[in-house]
Write an enzyme that holds these catalytic residues in place. Structure first.
Site, short mmCIF file in Angstrom:
data_model
loop_
_atom_site.label_atom_id
_atom_site.label_comp_id
_atom_site.label_asym_id
_atom_site.label_seq_id
_atom_site.Cartn_x
_atom_site.Cartn_y
_atom_site.Cartn_z
N ARG A 39 0.83 -1.21 0.00
CA ARG A 39 0.00 0.00 0.00
C ARG A 39 0.87 1.25 0.00
O ARG A 39 0.45 2.30 -0.45
CB ARG A 39 -0.92 -0.02 1.23
CG ARG A 39 -1.92 -1.17 1.23
CD ARG A 39 -2.52 -1.35 2.60
NE ARG A 39 -1.46 -1.40 3.60
CZ ARG A 39 -1.63 -1.35 4.91
NH1 ARG A 39 -2.84 -1.24 5.41
NH2 ARG A 39 -0.61 -1.41 5.73
N LYS B 88 4.90 -18.46 8.22
CA LYS B 88 4.26 -18.78 9.50
C LYS B 88 3.89 -17.49 10.23
O LYS B 88 4.50 -16.46 9.95
CB LYS B 88 5.20 -19.62 10.35
CG LYS B 88 6.45 -18.84 10.78
CD LYS B 88 7.03 -19.34 12.05
CE LYS B 88 8.19 -18.48 12.46
NZ LYS B 88 8.13 -17.75 13.61
N HIS C 8 11.67 -21.70 7.18
CA HIS C 8 13.02 -21.62 6.63
C HIS C 8 14.00 -22.52 7.38
O HIS C 8 15.09 -22.78 6.89
CB HIS C 8 13.51 -20.17 6.57
CG HIS C 8 13.81 -19.56 7.90
ND1 HIS C 8 12.85 -19.03 8.70
CD2 HIS C 8 14.98 -19.41 8.56
CE1 HIS C 8 13.40 -18.57 9.80
NE2 HIS C 8 14.70 -18.79 9.75
N GLU D 218 19.15 -17.77 21.38
CA GLU D 218 19.75 -16.63 20.67
C GLU D 218 20.25 -15.62 21.68
O GLU D 218 19.67 -15.49 22.77
CB GLU D 218 18.70 -15.94 19.80
CG GLU D 218 18.13 -16.83 18.72
CD GLU D 218 17.03 -16.15 17.95
OE1 GLU D 218 17.24 -15.81 16.80
OE2 GLU D 218 15.94 -15.94 18.53
N ASP E 11 6.61 -18.71 18.37
CA ASP E 11 7.58 -18.22 17.37
C ASP E 11 8.58 -19.30 16.99
O ASP E 11 9.01 -19.37 15.84
CB ASP E 11 8.31 -16.99 17.94
CG ASP E 11 9.25 -16.37 16.93
OD1 ASP E 11 8.83 -16.21 15.76
OD2 ASP E 11 10.40 -16.05 17.28
N HIS F 263 9.40 -23.88 14.05
CA HIS F 263 10.72 -24.34 13.62
C HIS F 263 11.19 -25.61 14.34
O HIS F 263 11.69 -26.54 13.72
CB HIS F 263 11.75 -23.24 13.86
CG HIS F 263 11.42 -21.94 13.19
ND1 HIS F 263 10.99 -21.86 11.89
CD2 HIS F 263 11.46 -20.66 13.64
CE1 HIS F 263 10.78 -20.59 11.57
NE2 HIS F 263 11.06 -19.85 12.61
N LYS G 126 15.52 -16.01 24.03
CA LYS G 126 16.20 -14.80 23.57
C LYS G 126 17.05 -14.24 24.69
O LYS G 126 16.81 -14.53 25.87
CB LYS G 126 15.15 -13.74 23.18
CG LYS G 126 14.47 -14.02 21.87
CD LYS G 126 13.67 -12.80 21.41
CE LYS G 126 13.01 -13.03 20.08
NZ LYS G 126 13.92 -13.19 18.94
P1 NDP Z 1 5.48 -6.52 8.38
O1 NDP Z 1 4.70 -6.28 9.62
O2 NDP Z 1 6.72 -5.74 8.14
O3 NDP Z 1 4.45 -6.33 7.17
C1 NDP Z 1 4.81 -6.49 5.82
C2 NDP Z 1 4.03 -5.53 4.96
O4 NDP Z 1 2.66 -5.87 4.96
C3 NDP Z 1 4.08 -4.11 5.45
O5 NDP Z 1 5.25 -3.47 5.02
C4 NDP Z 1 2.81 -3.51 4.89
O6 NDP Z 1 3.10 -2.93 3.65
C5 NDP Z 1 1.89 -4.69 4.66
N1 NDP Z 1 0.74 -4.60 5.57
C6 NDP Z 1 0.76 -4.39 6.90
N2 NDP Z 1 -0.48 -4.36 7.41
C7 NDP Z 1 -1.32 -4.51 6.37
C8 NDP Z 1 -2.74 -4.53 6.25
N3 NDP Z 1 -3.53 -4.40 7.31
N4 NDP Z 1 -3.26 -4.71 5.03
C9 NDP Z 1 -2.48 -4.85 3.95
N5 NDP Z 1 -1.12 -4.83 4.00
C10 NDP Z 1 -0.54 -4.66 5.20
O7 NDP Z 1 5.78 -8.06 8.31
P2 NDP Z 1 7.17 -8.81 8.12
O8 NDP Z 1 7.76 -8.39 6.84
O9 NDP Z 1 7.98 -8.69 9.35
O10 NDP Z 1 6.68 -10.33 8.07
C11 NDP Z 1 5.84 -10.81 7.07
C12 NDP Z 1 5.53 -12.27 7.38
O11 NDP Z 1 6.73 -13.01 7.47
C13 NDP Z 1 4.81 -12.49 8.70
O12 NDP Z 1 3.90 -13.56 8.53
C14 NDP Z 1 5.90 -12.93 9.65
O13 NDP Z 1 5.41 -13.78 10.66
C15 NDP Z 1 6.82 -13.71 8.70
N6 NDP Z 1 8.20 -13.76 9.13
C16 NDP Z 1 8.90 -12.61 9.34
C17 NDP Z 1 10.22 -12.67 9.72
C18 NDP Z 1 11.01 -11.42 9.93
O14 NDP Z 1 12.16 -11.54 10.40
N7 NDP Z 1 10.47 -10.26 9.62
C19 NDP Z 1 10.91 -13.95 9.94
C20 NDP Z 1 10.12 -15.11 9.65
C21 NDP Z 1 8.81 -14.98 9.27
P3 NDP Z 1 2.23 -1.69 3.12
O15 NDP Z 1 1.93 -0.83 4.29
O16 NDP Z 1 3.14 -1.04 2.13
O17 NDP Z 1 1.02 -2.29 2.51
#
Ligand code: NDP
Length: 470
Positions: A50, A140, A170, A208, A227, A232, A336
């Site tokens: 978005r 996940k 992963h 960790e 988590d 994992h 952690k």
């Molecule tokens: P984020 O919270 O950073 O969200 C990712 C993107 O989703 C945001 O940048 C946003 O982009 C979009 N978003 C957020 N809320 C909404 C909404 N209500 N409607 C539509 N789009 C939305 O997540 P992560 O990147 O940290 O993680 C993504 C997935 O990966 C999760 O399921 C997490 O559990 C998993 N994960 C994450 C890890 C990590 O280290 N980050 C590690 C392992 C798994 P925008 O505002 O531009 O739309």
């Protein structure tokens, strides 16, 4: 460049995309394997979110990620210059339709989205037309209990068939975890020992030294059990405890992991975690120093809701009711802000039934220790000592392996882009993993297991130390 495949990343402005997905893709290029080069040839990375972002900004994000893993050459250049970004809300039918009409060739949709909206996005995708063979990749958590995992599965199956759904864990892409397969199954020495006749207990530990690292928004509603253990570490357990699959393919390998997890439940035997009958315990870090870093207590971290009893260290004991493992406790642990963060699988062996009179010396048990980071194997064995030939000593025989240039997320990308779901979690297994932890989650919700405290930089609550006994 003809586009033969599009990788559409939903949530491309997020942390996962920048820190793990794009570097993972880059590592496939850096790895220099011909079949990986073929996977990325003709690929277009289409970011979506978005938040407004220009193509140039998105290309800069991709380039930075690639530079970080030393992905160079024409393949990297093509991916960077071909990357485009589209502003869209993934829950909007109109937005998704608009994106998808522009796509020709094969499509992979990666959900890099917060868990709360995944089901809604799946429902929306079911209302738009997708190219045949479209692959979905999800992160996940897969639901928040067995029932919601089953509901999510139903939504996903309305979009594509199960063989095209990649539920990513992963840890299954970590070379160090996959090395367990070779160690166990292509080896005359280890495999005959790998069972309840010889093994007293198995510990799967992933501690960790890091704290929250700014991820309170996610972690505070998850905690160490969900988590790490529910996801994992149960996957690692499935590889440690599985029977040899006929082949490492999506059908046989995943059937072998499913068989183990279906047979797994919370430990019902004599107490294993010292001092408590409960097959689990939990704790949260207080302020302390980890290495040279001063760390605030968990509840003082930015974004933490103090009213939630979020644990940062969890232990759980399970049993695997198969002929090979019945009666052997499997201790799963992850924390952690741990001072000396161990990441290993330890099989503690039973004492031998007979020691010839006259041989004396060693009392601690023999162990097989598989290091998960770095990848290593240590056999802690009893042998005759150096001086007195009848005095026994413990000797470590071991090896440490070099890191693979392909990261765990590179392995994930390899599976997703090649639509080989071998290392992804099958829908029924996602439900099983919630079933396994449900009794622990219930006990914690009812406060039957106290939330203890430990100093950041310690090994956990003082009373827990050296306390995991059988
Ligand atoms: P984020 O919270 O950073 O969200 C990712 C993107 O989703 C945001 O940048 C946003 O982009 C979009 N978003 C957020 N809320 C909404 C909404 N209500 N409607 C539509 N789009 C939305 O997540 P992560 O990147 O940290 O993680 C993504 C997935 O990966 C999760 O399921 C997490 O559990 C998993 N994960 C994450 C890890 C990590 O280290 N980050 C590690 C392992 C798994 P925008 O505002 O531009 O739309």
């Amino acid at each position: 460049m003809t586009t033969v495949k599009t990788l559409l990343i939903l949530g491309a402005s997020g942390d996962l995309t920048e820190r793990l997905l794009l570097p993972g893709l880059g590592s496939l290029i850096a790895g220099g394997i011909a079949s990986d080069a073929a996977l990325v040839k003709g690929l277009r990375i289409l970011g979506s979110g978005r938040s407004p972002k220009s193509d140039a900004e998105w290309q800069a994000t991709v380039r930075t990620a690639f530079d970080g893993v030393k992905a160079k050459g024409q393949a990297a250049k093509d991916l960077v210059t071909g990357a485009t970004y589209v502003v869209a809300d993934p829950t909007s039918h109109d937005d998704l339709s608009r994106i998808l009409t522009d796509i020709d060739g094969e499509l992979v949709i990666y959900f890099a989205l917060p868990p709360a909206i995944v089901a809604e996005v799946a429902k929306t995708l079911a209302t738009v037309e997708l190219p045949p063979g479209t692959v979905l990749a999800l992160e996940k958590p897969f639901g928040s209990d067995s029932r919601s995992a089953a509901t999510l599965n139903r939504h996903l199956l309305k979009v594509v068939p199960e063989e095209q759904i990649h539920r990513v864990d992963h840890f299954l892409g970590m070379a160090t975890v996959l090395n367990i397969l070779g160690l166990r199954f292509v080896n005359r020495l280890i495999e005959p020992t790998w069972n309840a006749d010889n093994v007293e207990k198995v510990e799967i530990i992933y501690d960790e030294d890091l704290g929250l690292e700014g991820r309170a928004g996610y972690y505070d509603h998850s905690g160490a059990l969900k988590d790490m253990l529910q996801s994992h570490l149960l996957q690692v357990l499935s590889i440690v405890a599985m029977e040899a699959p006929t082949s490492i393919d999506p059908v046989d390998f995943r059937a072998a992991t499913a068989q183990v997890l279906r047979a797994t439940q919370v430990w019902s035997g004599e107490p294993v975690l010292g001092g408590t009958d409960a097959p689990s315990r939990r704790a949260r870090y207080a302020a302390g120093t980890v290495g040279t870093r001063t760390m605030p207590g968990y509840t003082s971290e930015k974004g933490v809701d103090k009213s939630l009893d979020t644990e940062t260290l969890a232990e759980m004991v399970v049993e695997v009711n198969t002929r090979r493992w019945a009666g052997v406790p499997f201790v799963l642990r992850s924390g952690k802000a741990i001072g000396v963060p161990r990441k290993e699988v330890i099989l503690t062996l039973k004492p031998v039934g007979f020691v010839p009179r006259g041989l004396k010396g060693v009392e601690s048990p023999e162990r097989i220790v598989v290091g998960l980071r770095p990848s290593s194997l240590t056999l802690e064995l009893t042998m005759n000592g150096d001086g007195d030939p009848f005095g026994l000593e413990r000797h470590d025989l071991g090896t440490t392996l070099e890191d693979s240039p392909v990261t765990a997320y590179g392995e994930v990308m390899r599976g997703v882009l090649g639509n080989d779901p071998t290392l992804s979690i099958r829908g029924d297994v996602a439900e099983q993993c919630w079933r396994i932890v449900a009794p622990v989650l219930n006990a914690w919700q009812k406060n039957e297991v106290p939330l203890e405290s430990y100093r950041a930089g310690s090994q956990g609550p003082a009373a827990w130390r050296h306390d995991v006994t059988v």
